[in-house]
Design a protein around this motif. Structure first.
Motif, PDB file in Angstrom:
ATOM      1  N   GLY A  64     -51.914 -11.284  27.182  1.00  0.00           N
ATOM      2  CA  GLY A  64     -51.198 -11.052  28.645  1.00  0.00           C
ATOM      3  C   GLY A  64     -51.085  -9.390  28.515  1.00  0.00           C
ATOM      4  N   GLY A  65     -50.821  -8.804  27.540  1.00  0.00           N
ATOM      5  CA  GLY A  65     -50.901  -7.514  27.484  1.00  0.00           C
ATOM      6  C   GLY A  65     -52.220  -6.723  27.724  1.00  0.00           C
ATOM      7  N   ASN A  66     -53.267  -7.374  27.231  1.00  0.00           N
ATOM      8  CA  ASN A  66     -54.396  -6.753  27.462  1.00  0.00           C
ATOM      9  C   ASN A  66     -54.579  -6.807  29.276  1.00  0.00           C
ATOM     10  OD1 ASN A  66     -56.060  -5.640  25.329  1.00  0.00           O
ATOM     11  ND2 ASN A  66     -55.005  -7.193  24.526  1.00  0.00           N
ATOM     12  N   ILE A  67     -54.312  -7.943  29.647  1.00  0.00           N
ATOM     13  CA  ILE A  67     -54.528  -7.982  31.066  1.00  0.00           C
ATOM     14  C   ILE A  67     -53.491  -7.316  31.982  1.00  0.00           C
ATOM     15  CG2 ILE A  67     -54.350  -9.494  33.000  1.00  0.00           C
ATOM     16  CD1 ILE A  67     -55.067 -11.768  30.974  1.00  0.00           C
ATOM     17  N   GLY A  68     -52.373  -7.103  31.566  1.00  0.00           N
ATOM     18  CA  GLY A  68     -51.313  -6.498  32.368  1.00  0.00           C
ATOM     19  C   GLY A  68     -51.148  -4.932  32.295  1.00  0.00           C
ATOM     20  N   GLY A  69     -51.672  -4.514  31.021  1.00  0.00           N
ATOM     21  CA  GLY A  69     -51.431  -3.111  30.639  1.00  0.00           C
ATOM     22  C   GLY A  69     -51.722  -2.202  31.930  1.00  0.00           C
ATOM     23  N   LYS A  70     -52.840  -2.186  32.497  1.00  0.00           N
ATOM     24  CA  LYS A  70     -53.278  -1.195  33.364  1.00  0.00           C
ATOM     25  C   LYS A  70     -52.600  -1.547  34.773  1.00  0.00           C
ATOM     26  CE  LYS A  70     -57.430   0.902  33.240  1.00  0.00           C
ATOM     27  NZ  LYS A  70     -58.768   1.076  33.594  1.00  0.00           N
ATOM     28  N   ILE A  71     -52.372  -2.758  35.062  1.00  0.00           N
ATOM     29  CA  ILE A  71     -51.657  -3.210  36.220  1.00  0.00           C
ATOM     30  C   ILE A  71     -50.343  -2.860  36.073  1.00  0.00           C
ATOM     31  CG2 ILE A  71     -51.228  -5.175  37.651  1.00  0.00           C
ATOM     32  CD1 ILE A  71     -53.689  -6.453  36.876  1.00  0.00           C
ATOM     33  N   GLY A  72     -49.636  -3.252  35.191  1.00  0.00           N
ATOM     34  CA  GLY A  72     -48.014  -3.093  35.045  1.00  0.00           C
ATOM     35  C   GLY A  72     -48.065  -1.631  34.800  1.00  0.00           C
ATOM     36  N   GLY A  73     -48.644  -0.760  34.070  1.00  0.00           N
ATOM     37  CA  GLY A  73     -48.328   0.604  33.922  1.00  0.00           C
ATOM     38  C   GLY A  73     -48.383   1.367  35.454  1.00  0.00           C
ATOM     39  N   ASN A  74     -49.077   0.937  36.405  1.00  0.00           N
ATOM     40  CA  ASN A  74     -49.466   1.279  37.700  1.00  0.00           C
ATOM     41  C   ASN A  74     -48.356   0.849  38.760  1.00  0.00           C
ATOM     42  OD1 ASN A  74     -52.007   3.231  38.104  1.00  0.00           O
ATOM     43  ND2 ASN A  74     -52.735   1.721  36.943  1.00  0.00           N
ATOM     44  N   MET A  75     -47.964  -0.298  38.313  1.00  0.00           N
ATOM     45  CA  MET A  75     -46.697  -1.126  39.016  1.00  0.00           C
ATOM     46  C   MET A  75     -45.444  -0.193  38.732  1.00  0.00           C
ATOM     47  SD  MET A  75     -47.125  -5.072  38.495  1.00  0.00           S
ATOM     48  CE  MET A  75     -45.330  -5.429  38.887  1.00  0.00           C
ATOM     49  N   VAL A  76     -45.466   0.370  37.538  1.00  0.00           N
ATOM     50  CA  VAL A  76     -44.081   1.209  37.185  1.00  0.00           C
ATOM     51  C   VAL A  76     -44.294   2.441  37.740  1.00  0.00           C
ATOM     52  CG1 VAL A  76     -43.081   2.405  35.335  1.00  0.00           C
ATOM     53  CG2 VAL A  76     -43.630   0.100  34.974  1.00  0.00           C
ATOM     54  N   LYS A  77     -45.414   3.049  37.917  1.00  0.00           N
ATOM     55  CA  LYS A  77     -45.365   4.382  38.511  1.00  0.00           C
ATOM     56  C   LYS A  77     -45.156   4.397  40.026  1.00  0.00           C
ATOM     57  CE  LYS A  77     -49.263   6.147  35.613  1.00  0.00           C
ATOM     58  NZ  LYS A  77     -50.612   6.236  35.443  1.00  0.00           N
ATOM     59  N   LYS A  78     -45.703   3.078  40.694  1.00  0.00           N
ATOM     60  CA  LYS A  78     -45.420   3.165  42.064  1.00  0.00           C
ATOM     61  C   LYS A  78     -43.907   2.728  42.583  1.00  0.00           C
ATOM     62  CE  LYS A  78     -48.057   1.242  45.426  1.00  0.00           C
ATOM     63  NZ  LYS A  78     -49.197   0.488  46.083  1.00  0.00           N
ATOM     64  N   LEU A  79     -43.357   2.195  41.553  1.00  0.00           N
ATOM     65  CA  LEU A  79     -41.881   1.804  41.777  1.00  0.00           C
ATOM     66  C   LEU A  79     -41.151   2.849  41.665  1.00  0.00           C
ATOM     67  CD1 LEU A  79     -41.843  -1.717  39.909  1.00  0.00           C
ATOM     68  CD2 LEU A  79     -41.445  -1.231  42.403  1.00  0.00           C
ATOM     69  N   ILE A  80     -41.460   3.822  40.465  1.00  0.00           N
ATOM     70  CA  ILE A  80     -40.916   5.385  40.573  1.00  0.00           C
ATOM     71  C   ILE A  80     -40.809   5.990  41.631  1.00  0.00           C
ATOM     72  CG2 ILE A  80     -40.681   7.202  39.130  1.00  0.00           C
ATOM     73  CD1 ILE A  80     -41.461   5.559  36.467  1.00  0.00           C
ATOM     74  N   ALA A  81     -42.251   6.116  41.930  1.00  0.00           N
ATOM     75  CA  ALA A  81     -42.385   6.975  43.339  1.00  0.00           C
ATOM     76  C   ALA A  81     -41.760   6.600  44.597  1.00  0.00           C
ATOM     77  CB  ALA A  81     -43.755   6.897  43.742  1.00  0.00           C
ATOM     78  N   TYR A  82     -41.639   5.193  44.793  1.00  0.00           N
ATOM     79  CA  TYR A  82     -40.766   4.579  45.736  1.00  0.00           C
ATOM     80  C   TYR A  82     -39.238   5.120  45.570  1.00  0.00           C
ATOM     81  CZ  TYR A  82     -38.372   1.141  48.530  1.00  0.00           C
ATOM     82  OH  TYR A  82     -37.616   0.717  49.659  1.00  0.00           O
ATOM     83  N   THR A  83     -38.705   4.605  44.276  1.00  0.00           N
ATOM     84  CA  THR A  83     -37.336   5.104  44.179  1.00  0.00           C
ATOM     85  C   THR A  83     -37.000   6.487  44.313  1.00  0.00           C
ATOM     86  OG1 THR A  83     -37.222   3.474  42.768  1.00  0.00           O
ATOM     87  CG2 THR A  83     -35.669   4.944  42.400  1.00  0.00           C
TER      88      THR A  83
END
Length: 89
Positions: A64-83
């Motif tokens: 799961g970590g290998n699949i989600g690493g890139k996706i999850g990191g970009n989700m966090v960036k997008k959520l921070i920018a939105y906030t």
């Protein structure tokens, strides 16, 4: 349920932005299904179709970590920018 749908929509959008998928949400599910077996194989973890209760939680996390690493990191960036943009308003 709405929260889960929103989260799945965000994952889909990020995957599309990163070029993992090129069409609709159905392709996203197919991408996840294919990728988990590819990652498991690369890591030397035997993953079977269907039930995999015999694999360790550590190995499941590695997949799961290998699949989600890139996706999850970009989700966090997008959520921070939105906030940040909404805090300014």
């Amino acid at each position: 349920m709405a929260k889960n749908n929103s989260l799945n929509q965000l994952k889909y959008e990020i995957s599309k932005e990163l070029g993992y998928i090129h069409s609709g949400p159905q392709e996203y599910q197919g991408f996840l299904d294919r990728t988990k077996y590819e990652v498991a194989n690369e890591l030397g973890i035997t993953l079977n179709q269907g039930y995999n209760g015999e694999i360790s939680s550590r190995d499941a996390g590695r997949i799961g970590g290998n699949i989600g690493g890139k996706i999850g990191g970009n989700m966090v960036k997008k959520l921070i920018a939105y906030t940040e943009s909404n805090m300014i308003k």
